[in-house]
Design a protein around this motif. Structure first.
Motif, PDB file in Angstrom:
ATOM      1  N   UNK A 124      69.764 -22.540 -17.557  1.00  0.00           N
ATOM      2  CA  UNK A 124      69.841 -21.358 -18.418  1.00  0.00           C
ATOM      3  C   UNK A 124      68.456 -20.946 -18.898  1.00  0.00           C
ATOM      4  N   UNK A 125      67.440 -21.601 -18.419  1.00  0.00           N
ATOM      5  CA  UNK A 125      66.071 -21.313 -18.858  1.00  0.00           C
ATOM      6  C   UNK A 125      65.543 -20.003 -18.312  1.00  0.00           C
ATOM      7  N   UNK A 126      64.367 -19.675 -18.779  1.00  0.00           N
ATOM      8  CA  UNK A 126      63.710 -18.445 -18.330  1.00  0.00           C
ATOM      9  C   UNK A 126      63.304 -18.571 -16.861  1.00  0.00           C
ATOM     10  N   UNK A 127      63.268 -17.460 -16.199  1.00  0.00           N
ATOM     11  CA  UNK A 127      62.885 -17.471 -14.793  1.00  0.00           C
ATOM     12  C   UNK A 127      61.359 -17.416 -14.671  1.00  0.00           C
ATOM     13  N   UNK A 128      60.896 -17.867 -13.528  1.00  0.00           N
ATOM     14  CA  UNK A 128      59.467 -17.886 -13.236  1.00  0.00           C
ATOM     15  C   UNK A 128      59.231 -17.018 -12.009  1.00  0.00           C
ATOM     16  N   UNK A 129      58.263 -16.122 -12.102  1.00  0.00           N
ATOM     17  CA  UNK A 129      57.920 -15.248 -10.978  1.00  0.00           C
ATOM     18  C   UNK A 129      56.605 -15.738 -10.382  1.00  0.00           C
ATOM     19  N   UNK A 130      56.580 -15.855  -9.061  1.00  0.00           N
ATOM     20  CA  UNK A 130      55.358 -16.256  -8.372  1.00  0.00           C
ATOM     21  C   UNK A 130      55.307 -15.562  -7.013  1.00  0.00           C
ATOM     22  N   UNK A 131      54.133 -15.597  -6.423  1.00  0.00           N
ATOM     23  CA  UNK A 131      53.907 -14.928  -5.145  1.00  0.00           C
ATOM     24  C   UNK A 131      53.623 -15.981  -4.085  1.00  0.00           C
ATOM     25  N   UNK A 132      54.238 -15.799  -2.924  1.00  0.00           N
ATOM     26  CA  UNK A 132      54.092 -16.784  -1.864  1.00  0.00           C
ATOM     27  C   UNK A 132      54.181 -16.080  -0.514  1.00  0.00           C
ATOM     28  N   UNK A 133      53.317 -16.493   0.397  1.00  0.00           N
ATOM     29  CA  UNK A 133      53.340 -15.954   1.759  1.00  0.00           C
ATOM     30  C   UNK A 133      54.171 -16.868   2.644  1.00  0.00           C
ATOM     31  N   UNK A 134      54.740 -16.270   3.671  1.00  0.00           N
ATOM     32  CA  UNK A 134      55.494 -17.036   4.657  1.00  0.00           C
ATOM     33  C   UNK A 134      54.966 -16.654   6.038  1.00  0.00           C
ATOM     34  N   UNK A 135      54.754 -17.662   6.854  1.00  0.00           N
ATOM     35  CA  UNK A 135      54.278 -17.444   8.219  1.00  0.00           C
ATOM     36  C   UNK A 135      55.458 -17.621   9.168  1.00  0.00           C
ATOM     37  N   UNK A 136      55.610 -16.669  10.070  1.00  0.00           N
ATOM     38  CA  UNK A 136      56.713 -16.690  11.029  1.00  0.00           C
ATOM     39  C   UNK A 136      56.162 -16.556  12.444  1.00  0.00           C
ATOM     40  N   UNK A 137      56.727 -17.334  13.352  1.00  0.00           N
ATOM     41  CA  UNK A 137      56.401 -17.186  14.771  1.00  0.00           C
ATOM     42  C   UNK A 137      57.671 -16.747  15.482  1.00  0.00           C
ATOM     43  N   UNK A 138      57.515 -15.855  16.424  1.00  0.00           N
ATOM     44  CA  UNK A 138      58.637 -15.254  17.137  1.00  0.00           C
ATOM     45  C   UNK A 138      58.532 -15.512  18.630  1.00  0.00           C
ATOM     46  N   UNK A 139      59.699 -15.627  19.242  1.00  0.00           N
ATOM     47  CA  UNK A 139      59.807 -15.662  20.700  1.00  0.00           C
ATOM     48  C   UNK A 139      60.762 -14.551  21.123  1.00  0.00           C
ATOM     49  N   UNK A 140      60.474 -13.971  22.246  1.00  0.00           N
ATOM     50  CA  UNK A 140      61.367 -12.942  22.788  1.00  0.00           C
ATOM     51  C   UNK A 140      62.269 -13.609  23.811  1.00  0.00           C
ATOM     52  N   UNK A 141      63.561 -13.645  23.499  1.00  0.00           N
ATOM     53  CA  UNK A 141      64.542 -14.287  24.364  1.00  0.00           C
ATOM     54  C   UNK A 141      65.646 -13.266  24.659  1.00  0.00           C
ATOM     55  N   UNK A 142      65.885 -13.015  25.930  1.00  0.00           N
ATOM     56  CA  UNK A 142      66.910 -12.042  26.353  1.00  0.00           C
ATOM     57  C   UNK A 142      66.727 -10.691  25.667  1.00  0.00           C
ATOM     58  N   UNK A 143      65.510 -10.199  25.668  1.00  0.00           N
ATOM     59  CA  UNK A 143      65.161  -8.895  25.112  1.00  0.00           C
ATOM     60  C   UNK A 143      65.301  -8.813  23.582  1.00  0.00           C
TER      61      UNK A 143
END
Length: 180
Positions: free
Chosen positions: A151-170
């Motif tokens: 029930x506490x206060x929320x915390x806001x923060x900034x974070x990056x996410x790195x994603x790698x993609x593959x092309x499979x069946x278009x």
């Protein structure tokens, strides 16, 4: 006198209210109308074609935006469905990692029986997109995350996410995920 008044009225009516065609050298000439441009719609037969690289970039950016928000948003009360609902956007190896290692780690850190834990993510921008070849790509997405414990206060923060993609069946699928 009455006939004279009627003659004057007839003459006035004839001169002012009845328009006579203009005669030039004995020939009848139609009044000159203003010129109108041709307003016939043009039919475009060929649409400009987008380059395959541009289409791939747009697809990866949209997928990265959606994936980062959904993957970064979950709670211990919902059984981490936001993560498991992303399986159709993941390669089989990433599905195995997410269902095994990642969700198991989250469950240990914030068990369902304990206090409420939830986190939501919102994409702020796409930092970079690199298309290696027609079959693989990488993206870094910036997110704003809001974490709530109990029930506490929320915390806001900034974070990056790195994603790698593959092309499979278009289709472009997420093949690797890492919070930075």
């Amino acid at each position: 006198v009455v006939l004279l008044i009627l003659a004057v009225l007839f003459l006035l009516w004839f001169l002012f209210f009845k328009k006579n065609p203009v005669f030039v050298s004995g020939e009848k000439q139609a009044p000159k109308l203003p010129e109108v441009q041709n307003l016939t719609p043009r039919i475009i037969t060929e649409q400009p074609k987008a380059k395959p690289e541009d289409l791939a970039r747009q697809t990866i950016e949209a997928l990265a935006r959606v994936f980062a928000e959904r993957f970064g948003s979950y709670s211990n009360q919902s059984g981490y469905l936001n993560v498991t609902d992303l399986y159709p956007l993941m390669t089989p190896s990433t599905q195995r990692w997410a269902s095994g290692t990642y969700v198991s780690k989250l469950k240990v850190e914030n068990p369902t029986a304990g206090q409420f834990y939830g986190i939501s993510a919102r994409t702020t921008n796409i930092k970079s997109v690199k298309i290696m070849d027609g079959e693989s790509a990488e993206a870094v997405v910036s997110t704003q995350r809001e974490e709530t414990k109990g029930a506490g206060a929320s915390r806001i923060f900034y974070q990056d996410i790195e994603l790698k993609f593959l092309r499979i069946n278009q289709s472009w699928l997420v093949d690797w995920v890492r919070w930075l």
